[in-house]
Design a protein around this motif. Structure first.
Motif, short mmCIF file in Angstrom:
data_model
loop_
_atom_site.label_atom_id
_atom_site.label_comp_id
_atom_site.label_asym_id
_atom_site.label_seq_id
_atom_site.Cartn_x
_atom_site.Cartn_y
_atom_site.Cartn_z
N PRO A 1 0.73 -1.19 -0.05
CA PRO A 1 0.00 -0.18 -0.23
C PRO A 1 0.96 1.23 -0.04
CG PRO A 1 -0.87 -1.56 1.43
CD PRO A 1 0.45 -2.19 1.08
N HIS A 2 0.54 2.56 -0.58
CA HIS A 2 1.12 3.65 -0.91
C HIS A 2 -0.14 4.72 -0.28
CE1 HIS A 2 4.80 2.49 -2.91
NE2 HIS A 2 4.08 1.85 -3.36
N ALA A 3 0.58 5.79 -0.07
CA ALA A 3 -0.30 6.75 0.81
C ALA A 3 -1.42 7.32 -0.02
CB ALA A 3 0.35 7.89 1.22
N ASP A 4 -1.32 7.45 -1.36
CA ASP A 4 -2.35 8.08 -2.27
C ASP A 4 -3.30 6.90 -2.39
OD1 ASP A 4 -0.39 6.41 -3.62
OD2 ASP A 4 -0.76 7.33 -5.51
N PHE A 5 -3.03 5.64 -2.32
CA PHE A 5 -4.12 4.70 -2.78
C PHE A 5 -5.05 4.51 -1.33
CE2 PHE A 5 -1.52 3.41 -6.26
CZ PHE A 5 -2.58 3.08 -7.19
N CYS A 6 -4.12 4.59 -0.28
CA CYS A 6 -4.80 4.49 0.95
C CYS A 6 -5.74 5.61 1.29
CB CYS A 6 -3.73 4.46 2.08
SG CYS A 6 -2.91 2.90 2.15
N ALA B 1 -11.17 7.42 1.42
CA ALA B 1 -12.44 8.93 1.06
C ALA B 1 -13.60 7.86 0.36
CB ALA B 1 -12.04 9.41 -0.31
N CYS B 2 -13.39 6.43 -0.08
CA CYS B 2 -14.73 5.85 -0.58
C CYS B 2 -15.44 5.52 0.49
CB CYS B 2 -14.08 4.49 -1.22
SG CYS B 2 -13.44 4.92 -2.98
N PHE B 3 -14.71 5.17 1.70
CA PHE B 3 -15.67 4.65 2.83
C PHE B 3 -16.26 6.07 3.63
CE2 PHE B 3 -13.05 0.99 2.36
CZ PHE B 3 -14.07 -0.03 2.16
N ALA C 1 -6.18 15.93 8.08
CA ALA C 1 -6.96 16.67 7.85
C ALA C 1 -8.21 15.78 7.86
CB ALA C 1 -7.08 17.60 6.72
N ARG C 2 -8.16 14.67 7.13
CA ARG C 2 -9.44 14.05 7.14
C ARG C 2 -9.79 13.22 8.20
NH1 ARG C 2 -10.37 13.49 1.38
NH2 ARG C 2 -10.04 15.54 0.55
N LEU C 3 -8.57 12.72 8.97
CA LEU C 3 -8.82 12.13 10.22
C LEU C 3 -9.59 13.12 11.21
CD1 LEU C 3 -5.60 10.35 10.54
CD2 LEU C 3 -7.66 9.09 10.63
N ALA D 1 -13.11 4.57 7.43
CA ALA D 1 -12.38 5.40 6.70
C ALA D 1 -10.81 5.71 7.69
CB ALA D 1 -13.28 6.63 6.73
N ILE D 2 -11.33 5.91 8.90
CA ILE D 2 -10.42 6.35 9.74
C ILE D 2 -9.09 5.21 9.71
CG2 ILE D 2 -9.63 6.12 12.31
CD1 ILE D 2 -12.07 7.55 12.93
#
Length: 341
Positions: free
Chosen positions: A237-242, A247-249, A289-291, A258-259
């Motif tokens: 896994p890479h940060a952009d995919f994670c 974001a989907c969840f 920011a999203r967290l 999502a968290i």
């Protein structure tokens, strides 16, 4: 630079006159819709031990020029270093900070026999010998203009010669469809590419990311998530995919899941993404920011403030983050007063 070589492929402005002020090594080349052939012609004319290549819209900023001069002193003549990978800033943010960065094989030893391959989106093959990575970045400042029609023309000619679109040729064709907002055609191309038994790792990862974006545009969120998860077949896994999976969840209001994925983005933020463009935001402020938003949604105000603080370390003057901090601090103060009362 000990020498500057300019290969002009048919400019209609004052390019050659301006270039002549800096070097007498200005050559004309009859354009035959083959970028690799043109680049190889420029390499043939080089005489120094190392060759560094730049496009007409690439620049080396002052700090990067100083780093390059230092690298030049550190590379001994006749040494074993055959190539140097450097950063490539594709988009700039405030004060020139990199928004999207990539890496390219930027400098090679002349006698290593490196050749360019591919009529379009040409690639410089890695040399035999030691290849190092330098903390030097070239900045891409593309002038306005649409080259899609030219690119499609070249690709169609190339496909006709090959008889089939597969591998990198299919990857490039899907990319042109994507750039022209033909998302259904692009999705078919990327999906077909991923069905092939082999291919470059970076191409497959880019294909997964682009395929997910196509499904987003086509209103197919389930297939979008599937394309993102498919990336794990080709790499860790890479940060952009994670971030994209999170974001989907997040959009589904599945906040706990999502968290989890935003935290994964934080955990892998230092992982080397390889030779592919990755938004700097995904490796720095965005997951925090999203967290913060997710924890606020759950009423966990302390954790929300913690991640807001971590995001502001990267963007201290961002008005949105500052505004959220003020709201979070107000809620926390109110709760403390209620407990004390």
């Amino acid at each position: 630079m000990d020498e500057i070589i300019i290969l002009d492929t048919g400019s209609s402005d004052r390019t050659m006159d301006i270039a002549a002020k800096y070097t007498d090594r200005v050559y004309t080349y009859t354009w035959n819709e083959d970028f690799a052939a043109a680049r190889n012609e420029s390499f043939v004319r080089a005489t120094q031990e190392y060759i560094l290549w730049l496009d007409a819209d690439d620049v080396l900023l002052p700090d990067e020029r100083a780093k390059l001069a230092m690298l030049k002193e550190q590379l001994p003549s006749g040494g074993k270093t055959a190539g140097v990978i450097m950063g490539y800033t594709l988009a700039e943010g405030p004060e020139g900070s990199p928004l999207v960065a990539d890496r390219r094989l930027r400098m090679v030893k002349r006698d290593a026999g490196c050749r360019w391959h591919g009529r379009l989106h040409e690639q410089l093959r890695f040399p035999q010998g030691e290849v190092i990575t330098a903390d030097i970045a070239v900045t891409h400042r593309r002038e306005a203009g649409n080259h899609s029609a030219r690119n499609v023309r070249i690709l169609r000619k190339w496909i006709a010669e090959e008889g089939i679109a597969q591998g990198r040729l299919l990857f490039y064709y899907a990319g042109e469809c994507y750039d022209r907002q033909r998302y259904a055609a692009a999705a078919r191309g990327y999906a077909k590419l991923l069905e092939q038994p082999s291919g470059y790792r970076e191409d497959r990862l880019i294909a997964c990311a682009r395929l997910a974006e196509c499904y987003e545009r086509l209103g197919e969120p389930g297939r979008k998530l599937g394309a993102l998860l498919q990336s794990f077949q080709y790499d860790l896994p890479h940060a952009d995919f994670c971030c994209a999976i999170a974001a989907c969840f997040h959009e589904r209001q599945e906040i706990v899941t999502a968290i989890y994925w935003y935290m994964q983005a934080v955990d892998v933020s230092s992982r080397d993404p390889g030779l592919r463009p990755v938004p700097a935001a995904c490796r720095t402020w965005l997951p925090h920011a999203r967290l913060s938003l997710c924890y606020a949604h759950l009423g966990n105000w302390e954790q929300a403030l913690l991640h807001n603080t971590k995001a502001r370390k990267y963007l201290p003057d961002d008005p949105g983050l500052i505004g959220n901090r003020e709201k979070l601090e107000a809620v926390i103060r109110k709760q403390r007063k209620e407990r004390e009362g």
